[in-house]
Design a protein around this motif. Structure first.
Motif, PDB file in Angstrom:
ATOM      1  N   LEU A   1       0.908  -1.068   0.094  1.00 30.87           N
ATOM      2  CA  LEU A   1      -0.054   0.035  -0.021  1.00 30.87           C
ATOM      3  C   LEU A   1       0.992   1.384  -0.084  1.00 30.87           C
ATOM      4  O   LEU A   1       0.641   2.049  -0.615  1.00 30.87           O
ATOM      5  CB  LEU A   1      -0.878  -0.165   1.275  1.00 30.87           C
ATOM      6  CG  LEU A   1      -1.714   1.027   1.377  1.00 30.87           C
ATOM      7  CD1 LEU A   1      -2.819   1.136   0.142  1.00 30.87           C
ATOM      8  CD2 LEU A   1      -2.651   0.827   2.525  1.00 30.87           C
ATOM      9  N   GLU A   2       1.897   1.373   1.064  1.00 31.10           N
ATOM     10  CA  GLU A   2       2.899   2.165   0.862  1.00 31.10           C
ATOM     11  C   GLU A   2       3.491   2.451  -0.527  1.00 31.10           C
ATOM     12  O   GLU A   2       3.585   3.811  -1.251  1.00 31.10           O
ATOM     13  CB  GLU A   2       4.030   2.271   1.997  1.00 31.10           C
ATOM     14  CG  GLU A   2       3.410   2.097   3.210  1.00 31.10           C
ATOM     15  CD  GLU A   2       4.374   2.034   4.482  1.00 31.10           C
ATOM     16  OE1 GLU A   2       5.725   1.777   3.981  1.00 31.10           O
ATOM     17  OE2 GLU A   2       4.207   2.274   5.457  1.00 31.10           O
ATOM     18  N   LEU A   3       3.858   1.404  -1.178  1.00 35.19           N
ATOM     19  CA  LEU A   3       4.423   1.429  -2.543  1.00 35.19           C
ATOM     20  C   LEU A   3       3.598   2.024  -3.374  1.00 35.19           C
ATOM     21  O   LEU A   3       3.811   2.827  -4.466  1.00 35.19           O
ATOM     22  CB  LEU A   3       4.990   0.437  -2.971  1.00 35.19           C
ATOM     23  CG  LEU A   3       6.422  -0.250  -2.060  1.00 35.19           C
ATOM     24  CD1 LEU A   3       6.577  -1.641  -2.791  1.00 35.19           C
ATOM     25  CD2 LEU A   3       7.619   0.518  -2.183  1.00 35.19           C
ATOM     26  N   GLU A   4       2.344   1.485  -3.365  1.00 35.38           N
ATOM     27  CA  GLU A   4       1.308   1.878  -4.326  1.00 35.38           C
ATOM     28  C   GLU A   4       0.855   3.494  -4.000  1.00 35.38           C
ATOM     29  O   GLU A   4       0.626   4.397  -5.214  1.00 35.38           O
ATOM     30  CB  GLU A   4      -0.042   1.156  -4.083  1.00 35.38           C
ATOM     31  CG  GLU A   4      -1.157   1.523  -5.091  1.00 35.38           C
ATOM     32  CD  GLU A   4      -0.912   0.987  -6.578  1.00 35.38           C
ATOM     33  OE1 GLU A   4      -1.840   1.709  -7.526  1.00 35.38           O
ATOM     34  OE2 GLU A   4       0.261   0.338  -6.755  1.00 35.38           O
ATOM     35  N   VAL A   5       0.806   3.703  -2.963  1.00 37.33           N
ATOM     36  CA  VAL A   5       0.498   5.511  -2.424  1.00 37.33           C
ATOM     37  C   VAL A   5       1.596   6.346  -3.157  1.00 37.33           C
ATOM     38  O   VAL A   5       1.249   7.174  -3.686  1.00 37.33           O
ATOM     39  CB  VAL A   5       0.303   5.609  -1.104  1.00 37.33           C
ATOM     40  CG1 VAL A   5       0.506   7.126  -0.509  1.00 37.33           C
ATOM     41  CG2 VAL A   5      -0.927   4.853  -0.476  1.00 37.33           C
ATOM     42  N   LYS A   6       2.949   5.745  -3.050  1.00 38.78           N
ATOM     43  CA  LYS A   6       3.779   6.372  -3.727  1.00 38.78           C
ATOM     44  C   LYS A   6       3.946   6.783  -5.002  1.00 38.78           C
ATOM     45  O   LYS A   6       4.012   7.880  -5.670  1.00 38.78           O
ATOM     46  CB  LYS A   6       5.316   6.000  -2.802  1.00 38.78           C
ATOM     47  CG  LYS A   6       5.744   6.252  -1.454  1.00 38.78           C
ATOM     48  CD  LYS A   6       6.745   5.446  -0.983  1.00 38.78           C
ATOM     49  CE  LYS A   6       7.273   5.551   0.333  1.00 38.78           C
ATOM     50  NZ  LYS A   6       8.282   5.048   0.676  1.00 38.78           N
TER      51      LYS A   6
END
Length: 215
Positions: free
Chosen positions: A98-103
């Motif tokens: 999720l963090e990677l996708e948000v970034k």
């Protein structure tokens, strides 16, 4: 004298036979009683064996139930521990993804915003510079241009500023990587190329009877 002896002997034999008969009968009664006690003992032994087997089966059943319950509790505890570990692992993986996708989405949004901003600025600059370019390339005076915005950007009345309209030109300004027209713009171009263009006069009468004449 001999007769007396014989009688005595017969009497003795009779007494002996009677005693033997009573002894045999007593022995028979004893044997019968022993057989009865043996049968009763066999019945008692059978009952005892049945009771022992039932008790052993019940004890075995209780032991099995206790073992199964204990084993199930152990299996349940192991399963819950494994499930909790897998849940934490999945949550951590999901959080990282999720963090990677948000970034990634933030970067895409920034790039898109920059591109849109640059495209918008370039489009506005192009629209402002279009009259100068049209004058330089096609000799259309900026005073002859009329901005309408949609479905095309400009309509040029070439020669209008000099008092002699030579032609009417529909102009669409494109900026960016492609100059592809949208559907409405293509339809306008096809109508012009097919000479499906005409001039209408709309006359609004001010005196009665009020009506609109199209000539």
């Amino acid at each position: 004298m001999v007769e007396v002896v014989l009688l005595a002997a017969l009497l003795a034999l009779s007494l002996t036979a009677a005693w033997l008969w009573r002894s045999v009968q007593a022995l028979r009664r004893a044997l019968s009683a022993a057989e009865g006690r043996a049968k009763a003992l066999e019945l008692e032994l059978a009952k005892l064996q049945s009771s022992v087997q039932a008790a052993a089966a019940e004890a075995a059943r209780r032991m099995y139930e206790e073992w199964r319950a204990s084993d199930l509790r152990q299996l349940q505890a192991q399963y819950e521990a494994q499930l909790e570990a897998a849940k934490k692992q999945m949550e951590e993986q999901y959080r990282q993804q999720l963090e990677l996708e948000v970034k990634r989405r933030e970067e895409e949004i920034r790039r898109d915003a920059v591109e849109r901003s640059a495209s918008t600025i370039l489009g506005r600059v192009g629209e402002q510079l279009a009259p100068l370019y049209l004058f330089e390339r096609y000799g259309i005076e900026p005073k002859d241009l009329r901005f309408i915005g949609s479905p095309v950007d400009y309509v040029a009345f070439r020669g209008l500023s000099r008092g002699q309209v030579e032609e009417v030109v529909f102009i669409e300004v494109k900026t960016g990587k492609t100059a592809a027209l949208n559907d409405a713009e293509r339809q306008v171009r096809r109508a012009v190329e097919a000479k499906r263009v005409r001039f209408e006069v709309l006359h609004l009468r001010e005196e009665p009877p009020y009506r609109i004449d199209v000539t």
